[in-house]
Design a protein around this motif. Sequence first.
Motif, PDB file in Angstrom:
ATOM      1  N   CYS A  28      41.164  37.212  42.922  1.00  0.00           N
ATOM      2  CA  CYS A  28      41.510  38.624  42.909  1.00  0.00           C
ATOM      3  C   CYS A  28      42.615  38.826  43.944  1.00  0.00           C
ATOM      4  O   CYS A  28      42.488  38.381  45.079  1.00  0.00           O
ATOM      5  N   HIS A  69      35.811  40.963  48.364  1.00  0.00           N
ATOM      6  CA  HIS A  69      37.062  40.668  47.656  1.00  0.00           C
ATOM      7  C   HIS A  69      37.436  39.183  47.749  1.00  0.00           C
ATOM      8  O   HIS A  69      37.822  38.557  46.768  1.00  0.00           O
ATOM      9  N   HIS A  71      41.417  45.879  40.752  1.00  0.00           N
ATOM     10  CA  HIS A  71      41.459  44.465  41.084  1.00  0.00           C
ATOM     11  C   HIS A  71      42.792  43.918  40.579  1.00  0.00           C
ATOM     12  O   HIS A  71      43.564  44.632  39.938  1.00  0.00           O
ATOM     13  N   GLU A  97      43.936  41.807  44.841  1.00  0.00           N
ATOM     14  CA  GLU A  97      44.007  43.205  45.267  1.00  0.00           C
ATOM     15  C   GLU A  97      42.743  43.497  46.067  1.00  0.00           C
ATOM     16  O   GLU A  97      41.639  43.333  45.548  1.00  0.00           O
ATOM     17  N   MET A 101      35.861  36.755  45.365  1.00  0.00           N
ATOM     18  CA  MET A 101      36.005  37.038  43.936  1.00  0.00           C
ATOM     19  C   MET A 101      36.920  35.994  43.308  1.00  0.00           C
ATOM     20  O   MET A 101      38.016  36.287  42.858  1.00  0.00           O
ATOM     21  N   CYS A 155      39.625  44.720  47.217  1.00  0.00           N
ATOM     22  CA  CYS A 155      38.779  45.540  46.355  1.00  0.00           C
ATOM     23  C   CYS A 155      37.385  45.750  46.929  1.00  0.00           C
ATOM     24  O   CYS A 155      36.454  46.078  46.206  1.00  0.00           O
TER      25      CYS A 155
HETATM   26 CU   LIG Z   1      38.812  42.342  43.184  1.00  0.00          CU
END
Ligand SMILES: [Cu+2]
Length: 324
Positions: free
Chosen positions: A243, A251, A208, A245, A254, A247
């Motif tokens: 976040c 995602h 992440h 990245e 997040m 993931c």
């Molecule tokens: Cu993430």
Amino acid sequence: MVADQQALVPVRDRHDAVWLIAIWVVLSIGGCLAVYFAMGPHMPPGAMSTSAANQQFDNTVLATTATPVVIGVLLYFGWAMAFWRPAPGDTTDAAPLHGHTGVAVTWIAVTSVLVLVLAVFGTYELIAPAGSGGGEGPQPIWKPAGTVAASDTSWTPGTKNILQVQVIGQQWVWTFRYPQFGGFETTQLMLPVGEPVQFNVTSLDVIHSFWAYQLGVKADANPLVNNVAFTTPYHTGQFTVRCAELCGIWHGAMYDSGQVLSVPAFVSWAKLTEIRLARLTKMLPPYSLTYDPTVIPTLGKVLTQLGLTGAGGGFYSPADPEQP
Ligand SMILES: [Cu+2]
């Protein structure tokens, strides 16, 4: 007749060059002042913390430096279209172009020096004055000035000891542990204003990236790695956590929000939360800079199972005086 026309061309070009340079200088000075002083304070990511302010300053300097280049390109382009286009019906070829060593060498030298100077300047400004808001890995080279190696067990405002905040990423929630307050884990990211903070960023599953936008902090969260990032908040107020990245399927959900509080408000929040979550903290694995995901499945799950995470992850207690 043809010879006369060719003889006139250089004279016309010289006038053009004088005009172009004069207009370029005037526009560049105005443009640089406008970008630095008018746009600069509005450059992302703002100036909520040391790391954000450093990034904003970098962005301002880079944009100011780019301004004469952009103005030069657009001015030359506009000038060529306005004055150097062929007359209607003129289908003859333009005069052949010849290389000009002086111009070529000057162009390469100036742009090379510009890029290299900006690279060194930008890198230094981002990391050296206050420690990087980007992850510096487990052994950071640059730390906020005047701070010492942090104690995991205690923190007092106004001392050289840095406040430790562990950031734990997992699919798909951020949680935060405060080792100097008994190691409780919460979905609330609270920070004190004016105090250096050390984020210890790790993950329990995939990669992440912890991104506290307004703080100018962005650090990869890797399983079994402690990635350290520093910042010192300048102002109280709310900031967003995302976040950065990709993931997994959630995602995009997040996200969370954090808050910079006054020092007394932070201390009372931390002490209150330590007491309130003591029952849960006992169920957690001991505080550690990294956790083996195959051995430690409990972090974050305790809060989730007890329904203590709200939409977006943030949950606020009615007892918290800073919350509406
Ligand atoms: Cu993430």
